[in-house]
Design a protein around this motif. Structure first.
Motif, PDB file in Angstrom:
ATOM      1  N   ALA A 456       0.970  -1.054   0.309  1.00 52.08           N
ATOM      2  CA  ALA A 456       0.025  -0.121   0.423  1.00 52.08           C
ATOM      3  C   ALA A 456       1.277   1.526   0.175  1.00 52.08           C
ATOM      4  CB  ALA A 456      -1.163   0.289   1.285  1.00 52.08           C
ATOM      5  N   GLU A 457      -0.291   2.456  -0.298  1.00 53.25           N
ATOM      6  CA  GLU A 457       1.022   3.357  -0.739  1.00 53.25           C
ATOM      7  C   GLU A 457       1.173   4.586   1.295  1.00 53.25           C
ATOM      8  OE1 GLU A 457      -1.088   6.734  -2.306  1.00 53.25           O
ATOM      9  OE2 GLU A 457      -0.461   5.217  -4.306  1.00 53.25           O
ATOM     10  N   ASP A 458       0.542   3.748   2.296  1.00 52.00           N
ATOM     11  CA  ASP A 458       0.613   3.921   3.172  1.00 52.00           C
ATOM     12  C   ASP A 458       2.108   3.694   4.060  1.00 52.00           C
ATOM     13  OD1 ASP A 458      -0.482   1.136   3.769  1.00 52.00           O
ATOM     14  OD2 ASP A 458      -1.583   2.393   4.589  1.00 52.00           O
ATOM     15  N   ASN A 459       3.109   2.490   3.399  1.00 48.73           N
ATOM     16  CA  ASN A 459       4.394   1.930   3.661  1.00 48.73           C
ATOM     17  C   ASN A 459       4.177   0.641   4.243  1.00 48.73           C
ATOM     18  OD1 ASN A 459       5.230   4.589   3.076  1.00 48.73           O
ATOM     19  ND2 ASN A 459       5.123   5.183   4.938  1.00 48.73           N
ATOM     20  N   LYS A 460       2.805   0.077   4.161  1.00 46.01           N
ATOM     21  CA  LYS A 460       2.470  -1.111   4.954  1.00 46.01           C
ATOM     22  C   LYS A 460       1.917  -1.756   4.497  1.00 46.01           C
ATOM     23  CE  LYS A 460       0.463   1.715   8.746  1.00 46.01           C
ATOM     24  NZ  LYS A 460      -0.891   1.476   9.659  1.00 46.01           N
ATOM     25  N   VAL A 461       2.375  -3.293   4.500  1.00 48.94           N
ATOM     26  CA  VAL A 461       1.407  -4.755   3.933  1.00 48.94           C
ATOM     27  C   VAL A 461       0.618  -5.678   4.288  1.00 48.94           C
ATOM     28  CG1 VAL A 461       2.608  -6.785   2.700  1.00 48.94           C
ATOM     29  CG2 VAL A 461       4.240  -5.406   2.910  1.00 48.94           C
ATOM     30  N   TYR A 462      -0.350  -5.586   4.038  1.00 49.31           N
ATOM     31  CA  TYR A 462      -1.448  -6.014   4.834  1.00 49.31           C
ATOM     32  C   TYR A 462      -2.021  -7.322   3.558  1.00 49.31           C
ATOM     33  CZ  TYR A 462      -2.784  -1.335   5.575  1.00 49.31           C
ATOM     34  OH  TYR A 462      -2.736   0.222   6.028  1.00 49.31           O
ATOM     35  N   LEU A 463      -2.097  -8.600   4.863  1.00 47.44           N
ATOM     36  CA  LEU A 463      -2.073  -9.864   4.420  1.00 47.44           C
ATOM     37  C   LEU A 463      -3.441 -10.328   4.836  1.00 47.44           C
ATOM     38  CD1 LEU A 463       1.485 -11.327   6.825  1.00 47.44           C
ATOM     39  CD2 LEU A 463       0.521 -10.337   4.486  1.00 47.44           C
ATOM     40  N   PHE A 464      -3.359 -11.367   4.127  1.00 47.20           N
ATOM     41  CA  PHE A 464      -5.333 -12.253   3.475  1.00 47.20           C
ATOM     42  C   PHE A 464      -5.180 -13.362   3.933  1.00 47.20           C
ATOM     43  CE2 PHE A 464      -5.145  -7.396   2.229  1.00 47.20           C
ATOM     44  CZ  PHE A 464      -6.206  -6.807   2.846  1.00 47.20           C
ATOM     45  N   GLU A 465      -5.900 -14.245   3.906  1.00 55.06           N
ATOM     46  CA  GLU A 465      -6.137 -15.345   3.996  1.00 55.06           C
ATOM     47  C   GLU A 465      -7.326 -15.338   3.140  1.00 55.06           C
ATOM     48  OE1 GLU A 465      -5.417 -18.536   4.767  1.00 55.06           O
ATOM     49  OE2 GLU A 465      -3.045 -17.169   6.344  1.00 55.06           O
ATOM     50  N   TRP A 466      -7.152 -16.268   1.540  1.00 58.76           N
ATOM     51  CA  TRP A 466      -8.383 -16.633   0.951  1.00 58.76           C
ATOM     52  C   TRP A 466      -8.647 -18.219   0.890  1.00 58.76           C
ATOM     53  CZ3 TRP A 466     -11.482 -14.785  -2.687  1.00 58.76           C
ATOM     54  CH2 TRP A 466     -11.135 -15.685  -3.744  1.00 58.76           C
ATOM     55  N   ASP A 467      -9.838 -17.969   0.771  1.00 53.43           N
ATOM     56  CA  ASP A 467     -10.873 -19.474   1.320  1.00 53.43           C
ATOM     57  C   ASP A 467     -11.338 -19.706  -0.084  1.00 53.43           C
ATOM     58  OD1 ASP A 467     -13.136 -17.941   1.145  1.00 53.43           O
ATOM     59  OD2 ASP A 467     -13.621 -18.041   3.241  1.00 53.43           O
ATOM     60  N   GLY A 468     -10.913 -19.186  -1.138  1.00 51.82           N
ATOM     61  CA  GLY A 468     -11.646 -19.306  -2.190  1.00 51.82           C
ATOM     62  C   GLY A 468     -12.921 -18.764  -2.543  1.00 51.82           C
ATOM     63  N   LYS A 469     -13.749 -17.800  -1.415  1.00 54.78           N
ATOM     64  CA  LYS A 469     -15.052 -17.261  -2.024  1.00 54.78           C
ATOM     65  C   LYS A 469     -13.994 -15.920  -1.224  1.00 54.78           C
ATOM     66  CE  LYS A 469     -18.074 -20.616  -1.640  1.00 54.78           C
ATOM     67  NZ  LYS A 469     -19.538 -21.320  -0.486  1.00 54.78           N
ATOM     68  N   THR A 470     -13.769 -15.479   0.068  1.00 51.82           N
ATOM     69  CA  THR A 470     -13.492 -14.056  -0.418  1.00 51.82           C
ATOM     70  C   THR A 470     -11.994 -13.921   1.471  1.00 51.82           C
ATOM     71  OG1 THR A 470     -14.250 -12.368   1.846  1.00 51.82           O
ATOM     72  CG2 THR A 470     -14.000 -14.556   2.638  1.00 51.82           C
ATOM     73  N   LEU A 471     -11.810 -12.560   0.645  1.00 57.99           N
ATOM     74  CA  LEU A 471     -10.827 -12.301   1.311  1.00 57.99           C
ATOM     75  C   LEU A 471     -10.359 -12.119   2.525  1.00 57.99           C
ATOM     76  CD1 LEU A 471      -8.511 -10.510  -1.510  1.00 57.99           C
ATOM     77  CD2 LEU A 471      -7.386 -12.567  -0.556  1.00 57.99           C
ATOM     78  N   ARG A 472      -9.832 -12.200   4.428  1.00 58.73           N
ATOM     79  CA  ARG A 472      -9.942 -12.134   5.231  1.00 58.73           C
ATOM     80  C   ARG A 472      -8.587 -11.746   6.292  1.00 58.73           C
ATOM     81  NH1 ARG A 472     -12.984 -16.926   5.512  1.00 58.73           N
ATOM     82  NH2 ARG A 472     -11.019 -17.720   6.838  1.00 58.73           N
ATOM     83  N   GLU A 473      -8.128 -10.230   6.117  1.00 55.70           N
ATOM     84  CA  GLU A 473      -7.535  -9.691   7.063  1.00 55.70           C
ATOM     85  C   GLU A 473      -6.337 -10.706   8.024  1.00 55.70           C
ATOM     86  OE1 GLU A 473      -5.859  -5.476   8.398  1.00 55.70           O
ATOM     87  OE2 GLU A 473      -7.180  -6.135   6.905  1.00 55.70           O
ATOM     88  N   SER A 474      -5.846 -11.033   7.883  1.00 56.31           N
ATOM     89  CA  SER A 474      -5.089 -11.890   8.925  1.00 56.31           C
ATOM     90  C   SER A 474      -3.550 -11.042   9.634  1.00 56.31           C
ATOM     91  CB  SER A 474      -4.943 -13.398   8.205  1.00 56.31           C
ATOM     92  OG  SER A 474      -3.407 -12.464   6.969  1.00 56.31           O
ATOM     93  N   GLY A 475      -3.401  -9.341   8.932  1.00 51.90           N
ATOM     94  CA  GLY A 475      -1.802  -8.769   9.405  1.00 51.90           C
ATOM     95  C   GLY A 475      -1.754  -7.979   9.417  1.00 51.90           C
ATOM     96  N   VAL A 476      -0.777  -7.026  10.051  1.00 50.02           N
ATOM     97  CA  VAL A 476      -0.534  -6.233   8.740  1.00 50.02           C
ATOM     98  C   VAL A 476       1.074  -5.797   9.337  1.00 50.02           C
ATOM     99  CG1 VAL A 476      -0.153  -3.604   8.563  1.00 50.02           C
ATOM    100  CG2 VAL A 476      -2.000  -4.274   8.834  1.00 50.02           C
ATOM    101  N   LEU A 477       2.378  -5.909   8.273  1.00 54.10           N
ATOM    102  CA  LEU A 477       3.582  -5.644   8.491  1.00 54.10           C
ATOM    103  C   LEU A 477       3.804  -4.321   7.902  1.00 54.10           C
ATOM    104  CD1 LEU A 477       4.510  -8.863   6.208  1.00 54.10           C
ATOM    105  CD2 LEU A 477       3.952  -8.504   8.436  1.00 54.10           C
TER     106      LEU A 477
END
Length: 603
Positions: A456-477
Motif C-alpha cells: 500500500a501507499e501508506d508504507n504497509k503490507v496487508y496480509l489476507f487469507e483466501w478461502d476460495g470465496k473471500t479475503l480475510r485480513e490476517s495481519g499487517v507488516l
C-alpha cells in the motif's frame, strides 16, 4: 558471492512510421540504435553481441568506421560520440556537438578520419569534422529542409552525397567538403543515398517510389531503375560488396534485389500483409547477407537463392522490459512497455515474440502459477490475459478489469488477484469471483497458497487469507519506510520480501509477522522487482537505481552487487531454473535482457 555477465539478449531497432531507420554492418556485425542504446549485434556468434550505453539522450544512428576500430553514434540532441569498439572498456575517443537538433545519419570517409553528420539542426543541417579533434573539414550546405541521409565515397578524390526532405540530393567534393551541385531527380522526400564500395556509383531512393543511380565521381545521373518498381515509399538501399547488386526496402512491405548494371530486378520478397511488415531499413552484411528491418522491429535475413521468404527472423523488444516470469528450464518470458511479450531461450540464445492476442498497451505485470503450467499478464489496456508458458503463446480468453491494473498474483487454487488504484479484484475461470474495496490504496500484490499480500501507499503490507470465496485480513507488516513497490513470497511460503519506493527491502516471516533482517538496504531508489531462488535462501532485487543485489537469508550481511546492470533502471529480475544453475536474468529501460552467473556462498 560473486557475479559475472555471461550473455546479452539485445533489443531490436527503434522504428518510426514514415521514417527510414539506419542500419549498418561490419563483418559479422550489424549496428543500430534503440532508445539510448547502441547495439552491436553479431549474427554469427550471439555471445559477442554488446550494447553501448554512453548516450544520455535517445540515440538515432550509429556507424562503424571502415577500419573496424571505432564507432560513431549520434543522438536526438545533435551530439556525436566516437568510441573504441575493439577494446573491452569502449573508451570514448571524442564527443562533439555536430548539430543543434536531431542527427538522422552519419558517414565515415574511407580513411576512418572524417565524419559527416546530417539531420535537422536549427542553424544548419550538416556538419563535417575530424573524428579525433572535432575540427571542421568543410561545409555541408544547399538544403532547405532536414537532411535524411549522407554517404561518403571511400576512395580519393572524396565525394559526399546528401539527401533531404526538400527532395534534393546535394553533391559535395572534398576534402575539405564543398558544395558542388544539386541533383533534382526525385519529386518527394529522399530517404537514403549510398555509394558503392568501389565508389564508382551511388544510388538514391525516396518517397516517390523512385530509384536512381549516379556517377560516383561527377554526380551525373546515370539512369533510373524502372523494372517492377515498389508500390510505396522506398526507405533504404544497400550495395553488395562486389558492387554488382543492390537491395531496396519499401513501405509496400517488399524487399527487392537489383542488378546494378542492367537495372533489372533479380528477386522480390513480400514480407507480410500487415502495416507492421512495412520495411524501413536495410543493410548488406558481408557474412550474413541481406538484412531488412520491419517497422515492428523484426530483422529479416534473406538469401538471394531463396525467393519466397526470410531465412531467419530476429524478434526482440523495441522498448523497455517491464516484467519476467520463468517458463521452461532454459526459457523465460518478458512483458514490454509496448504491450508485447517475448520468450527468451538461454540455450538457443534467441528471442521470439509471443503469438496470439496480446495487450495493446504497456504490460504492467506477468505472474505464473505455482505449477508453472499457466500464466497471466496485465496491461494498461485494462485486461488480464492468459498465456501458456510451455508453448509461449497467448490464449484467446481475456478478462476486463474495473480500473488500470498495477500488479497481479496467483493463489494456490489458480485464482488471479489484481491490484488496482482503489480495489483488489479476484478472477477465476475468466470470471470475476471477488472484489475487495480496502481502506488503503493498493500499489502491488503477491500470492502464495492461501496467503495474499497487498502493498500500500501508506508504507504497509496487508496480509489476507483466501478461502476460495473471500479475503480475510490476517495481519499487517509495517517495517518498511516508503510506499510498497514490490512483493515476492519465498517458494516455501514462509517468507515475504517487501521492497519500497525508498530502496529498502524487508524480508518478513509470515507466521511471526515481523521482519527477519533489516540489512537489505543498499538500493538508493525504488525497488521494481524481487525474485527468490527455489530453495528460499537467496533473493535478488532490481531497482530504479540501475543496480541489482543478490541477498543471502542465512548471511544477511553478505550480498552480490551488480552495478549499472540495466542503464535507466532495472524493471525485472528472475532466476532461470529456480536459480539452481546460478543464472539470473535482468531487464529494464534499455530493452536488454542480460544474463548473469551468480556464485553462491555456502550457507
Amino acid at each position: 558471492m560473486s557475479s559475472q555477465s555471461t550473455f546479452l539478449f539485445p533489443p531490436n531497432p527503434t522504428t518510426s512510421r514514415g521514417s527510414s531507420t539506419k542500419l549498418s554492418s561490419n563483418k559479422d556485425r550489424i549496428v543500430y540504435t534503440t532508445g539510448k542504446v547502441v547495439v552491436v549485434r553479431d549474427l554469427k556468434n550471439p555471445a559477442l553481441t554488446f550494447a553501448y550505453t554512453g548516450h544520455t539522450q535517445n540515440a538515432t544512428v550509429a556507424r562503424i568506421s571502415p577500419s573496424g576500430y571505432y564507432c560513431a553514434s549520434a543522438d536526438a540532441t545533435g551530439t556525436v560520440r566516437v568510441w573504441d569498439i575493439a577494446g573491452e572498456d569502449k573508451t570514448l575517443k571524442g564527443e562533439y556537438k555536430a548539430l543543434a537538433g536531431r542527427v538522422n545519419d552519419l558517414a565515415w570517409d574511407g580513411e576512418s578520419k572524417r565524419i559527416i553528420a546530417v539531420g535537422d539542426g536549427r542553424d544548419k543541417f550538416g556538419h563535417a569534422f575530424m573524428m579525433d579533434s572535432g575540427s571542421s573539414t568543410g561545409e555541408i550546405i544547399g538544403h532547405s529542409k532536414a537532411i535524411n541521409a549522407v554517404s561518403i565515397r571511400h576512395q580519393r578524390p572524396f565525394r559526399a552525397a546528401t539527401a533531404g526532405d526538400d527532395t534534393v540530393i546535394n553533391f559535395h567534393t572534398g576534402v575539405p567538403f564543398k558544395y558542388d551541385k544539386s541533383i533534382k531527380t526525385h519529386s518527394n522526400f529522399v530517404h537514403d543515398v549510398q555509394f558503392s564500395p568501389s565508389g564508382d556509383h551511388f544510388v538514391s531512393v525516396g518517397s516517390d517510389a523512385k530509384f536512381f543511380i549516379y556517377d560516383g565521381k561527377t554526380g551525373d545521373t546515370v539512369g533510373e531503375f524502372t523494372d517492377t518498381l515498389h508500390r510505396g515509399s522506398i526507405m533504404a538501399a544497400s550495395w553488395s560488396l562486389d558492387n554488382k547488386s543492390i537491395i531496396t526496402s519499401s513501405a509496400d512491405r517488399s524487399v527487392k534485389l537489383w542488378d546494378a548494371e542492367t537495372r533489372k530486378t533479380l528477386a522480390t520478397w513480400i514480407v507480410g500483409a500487415a502495416v507492421e511488415h512495412q520495411q524501413v531499413g536495410n543493410t548488406w552484411s558481408p557474412s550474413v547477407g541481406i538484412v531488412s528491418l520491419s517497422i515492428s522491429g523484426e530483422l529479416n535475413v534473406f538469401d538471394p537463392r531463396v525467393s519466397d521468404k526470410p531465412t531467419q527472423v530476429y524478434s526482440a523488444p523495441q522498448t523497455s522490459i517491464t516484467s519476467f516470469i520463468p517458463a521452461k528450464e532454459d526459457t523465460f518470458i518478458a512483458g514490454t512497455s509496448d504491450g508485447r511479450a517475448f520468450s527468451y531461450s538461454t540455450s538457443d540464445e534467441q528471442s521470439a515474440v509471443l503469438q496470439g492476442p496480446g495487450h495493446s498497451a504497456f504490460v504492467t505485470g506477468i505472474a505464473a502459477s505455482s505449477s508453472g503450467n499457466v500464466a497471466y499478464s496485465i496491461g494498461y489496456d485494462d485486461e488480464v490475459r492468459e498465456l501458456d508458458p510451455s508453448s509461449t503463446s497467448y490464449l484467446p480468453a481475456s478478462i476486463k478489469t474495473s480500473a488500470q491494473p498495477r500488479a497481479l498474483g496467483i493463489a494456490g487454487d489458480g485464482t488471479v488477484f489484481v491490484a488496482e488504484p482503489e480495489l483488489v479484484e479476484a478472477f477465476r475461470s475468466n470470471q470475476k469471483v471477488f472484489e475487495l474495496k480496502p481502506t488503503f490504496k493498493p500499489t502491488t500484490i503477491a500470492a502464495s497458497g492461501s496467503n495474499v499480500a497487498v502493498g500500500a501507499e501508506d508504507n504497509k503490507v496487508y496480509l489476507f487469507e483466501w478461502d476460495g470465496k473471500t479475503l480475510r485480513e490476517s495481519g499487517v507488516l509495517d517495517s518498511n519506510k516508503g510506499p510498497i513497490s514490490a512483493l515476492a513470497f519465498s517458494p516455501d511460503g514462509d517468507l515475504l520480501a517487501a521492497g519500497d519506493a525508498k530502496g529498502k527491502i524487508m524480508p518478513y516471516n509470515i507466521k511471526e509477522k515481523k521482519h527477519v533482517t533489516a540489512l537489505w538496504v543498499f538500493h538508493t531508489s525504488r525497488i521494481n522487482s524481487l525474485a527468490w531462488t527455489s530453495d528460499s535462501k537467496f533473493c535478488a532485487s532490481g531497482s530504479l537505481d540501475t543496480n541489482i543485489y543478490v541477498w543471502s537469508l542465512g548471511k544477511p550481511a553478505k550480498k552480490v552487487a551488480i552495478k549499472e546492470a540495466n542503464p535507466g533502471g532495472v524493471n525485472a529480475v528472475e532466476w532461470t531454473n529456480g536459480g539452481k544453475d546460478g543464472r539470473l536474468v535482468s531487464g529494464g529501460a534499455d530493452g536488454c535482457a542480460r544474463v548473469w552467473q551468480i556464485t553462491f556462498p555456502e550457507v
